[in-house]
Design an enzyme around this catalytic site. Sequence first.
Site, PDB file in Angstrom:
ATOM      1  N   ARG A 180       0.843  -1.209   0.000  1.00 11.60           N
ATOM      2  CA  ARG A 180       0.000   0.000   0.000  1.00 11.60           C
ATOM      3  C   ARG A 180       0.869   1.247   0.000  1.00 11.60           C
ATOM      4  O   ARG A 180       0.550   2.236  -0.674  1.00 11.60           O
ATOM      5  CB  ARG A 180      -0.946  -0.011   1.209  1.00 11.60           C
ATOM      6  CG  ARG A 180      -2.004  -1.096   1.151  1.00 11.60           C
ATOM      7  CD  ARG A 180      -2.969  -1.004   2.308  1.00 11.60           C
ATOM      8  NE  ARG A 180      -3.814   0.170   2.223  1.00 11.60           N
ATOM      9  CZ  ARG A 180      -4.605   0.592   3.210  1.00 11.60           C
ATOM     10  NH1 ARG A 180      -4.631  -0.059   4.362  1.00 11.60           N
ATOM     11  NH2 ARG A 180      -5.355   1.670   3.057  1.00 11.60           N
ATOM     12  N   CYS A 238      -1.149   5.800   9.185  1.00 11.42           N
ATOM     13  CA  CYS A 238      -1.506   4.498   8.609  1.00 11.42           C
ATOM     14  C   CYS A 238      -2.646   4.734   7.635  1.00 11.42           C
ATOM     15  O   CYS A 238      -2.637   5.705   6.896  1.00 11.42           O
ATOM     16  CB  CYS A 238      -1.891   3.513   9.719  1.00 11.42           C
ATOM     17  SG  CYS A 238      -3.241   4.097  10.761  1.00 11.42           S
TER      18      CYS A 238
END
Length: 283
Positions: A180, A238
Amino acid sequence: MNAIISASELADGLAGDTPPVVLDVRWQLTLAKAAGEPAFDGRAAYASGHVPGAVYVDLDRELAGTPGPRGRHPLPDLAEFGAAMRRAGVSAARPVVVYDGGQGWAAARAWWLLRWTGHPDVRVLDGGLPSWQGELQTDVPVPAEGDFEPAPVAGELLDADGAAALARSGVLLDARAGERYRGEVEPIDRVGGHIPGALSAPTTDNVGPDGRFLPAGDLRDRFKALGAAEGTRVGVYCGSGVSGAHEVLALAVAGVPAALYVGSWSEWSSDPSRPVAVGPDPQ
């Protein structure tokens, strides 16, 4: 004070004269809803068995605000958060222990919020419920009302501009999975990639196969190799401020203070005007 507690230490504390308030924050990120499957039900898991005396706390409703431009798990309204904690029996003068189903992310979110809002003694059960060796309870306790009043501590919270600045002047860690960060996949947010200047530091690398944190010395070495050491300004983000809280907790175990960008990638990527970096390099 150590930010984590072992199952044996918790058992001793519960048997003592001043047992801690225990919060069950079982939750997990799931894409089941998008796939038309039932989502994980933390309250049902709690009802099936929990640490004796533990009170269930709903991450989505009590530890986060309404999803929107500020991210998928923005900060909760402080008055509502304080009321939820008092209902759970949280008081300023009484220790708090939080746990989840073992991943540690949800428990870390509760730990971070309580610490950020001024609670002096809150710890996470290392390894979560799977580490607990005692009996489980199905009765739902009704705790006495607590007296905790949230009072945010300066310096432990980042917004989008602060995260961007820290990526240039200090160390900004991206706690998501490497793919990611690199922008190879993005199953949830508008676009993949990372904040320019941020370093990839998956939070999954902070724990062993049993879900418990690595020894403090190992964590210290890991973060030092990333430039995150005591005396350096460190921030973490995050996807939505949940797994990032777990990385802040790992840094605390290593003795390195860090701030959390709560909006994280879900907020950053929602604004097309913000720059996005892709690939393995920070820039």
